[in-house]
Write an enzyme that holds these catalytic residues in place. Sequence first.
Site, PDB file in Angstrom:
ATOM      1  CB  ILE A 101     -75.812 -19.462  33.696  1.00  0.00           C
ATOM      2  CG1 ILE A 101     -76.249 -20.121  35.021  1.00  0.00           C
ATOM      3  CG2 ILE A 101     -74.326 -19.136  33.677  1.00  0.00           C
ATOM      4  CD1 ILE A 101     -76.092 -19.258  36.257  1.00  0.00           C
ATOM      5  CE  LYS A 102     -76.702 -11.326  29.381  1.00  0.00           C
ATOM      6  NZ  LYS A 102     -76.460  -9.897  29.601  1.00  0.00           N
ATOM      7  CB  ILE A 103     -73.290 -19.190  28.267  1.00  0.00           C
ATOM      8  CG1 ILE A 103     -73.818 -19.863  29.537  1.00  0.00           C
ATOM      9  CG2 ILE A 103     -72.142 -19.939  27.620  1.00  0.00           C
ATOM     10  CD1 ILE A 103     -72.784 -20.426  30.459  1.00  0.00           C
TER      11      ILE A 103
END
Length: 235
Positions: A101-103
């Site tokens: 997950i890109k945060i």
Amino acid sequence: MQGLSEPWHLLRKGRANKKVKIFIDTANIEEIRQMNKLGIIDGVTTNPTLISKEKGDFKSIIKEITEIVDGPISAEVISLDAEGMVDEARPLSRIHKNINIKIPLTQEGLKAVKILSRERIKTNVTLCFSASQALLAAKAGATFISPFIGRLDDISQNGMDLVRDIKEIYKNYSFKTEIIVASVRHPLHVLEAAKIGADIATVPYKVLTQLLKHPLTDIGIERFLNDWKKVEGRS
Ligand code: E4P
């Protein structure tokens, strides 16, 4: 010069046992399919801009990518608060085991990274523009950190210097967070990343083709084929 002492050629001599990893930076299924056939793609990064260029809904695109590439696939959240990010991240991570997950690298983002890392959901902390940000992301438990090289170059700051700094800091403290050199704009970015010994470069389709192509290869093939016609004329 520390970073320059671990180049890719050491792999062949068995002195470094690190695998060179190239991700493709696109959400375009055809581009991913084409490059994956070459055996050079270890993962895929997407972002909201890349997804917006494609047809279909977000989750279906991500799912299709996981069916093509057997490696880490980044899917980005759009919430600004940690709770919202975590709520988006959980169902995305259930699409496939390879999804991370890109945060975004904000206070709320780091809060989300901490929660997700406890749940063993992998994260790619994105929009990193300083070594101090990268240090904090690693401490929060990021799986990957994405320094945006091209966007720093765009404002007259040497993006690769940031990669060197992050590598040195992570090495000092044996952080396991892997560095993804992102916002790659041209072949030299990839070569520099390799010289520094960054873990991964995520590369747009166009730059991958530029890395591959050499006019002397094309001229050489043409000459060989022309000369071969003389051999065929003999029989
Ligand atoms: C990848 O993780 C990034 O989202 C991407 O490389 C950004 O590239 P850009 O700066 O060319 O948009």
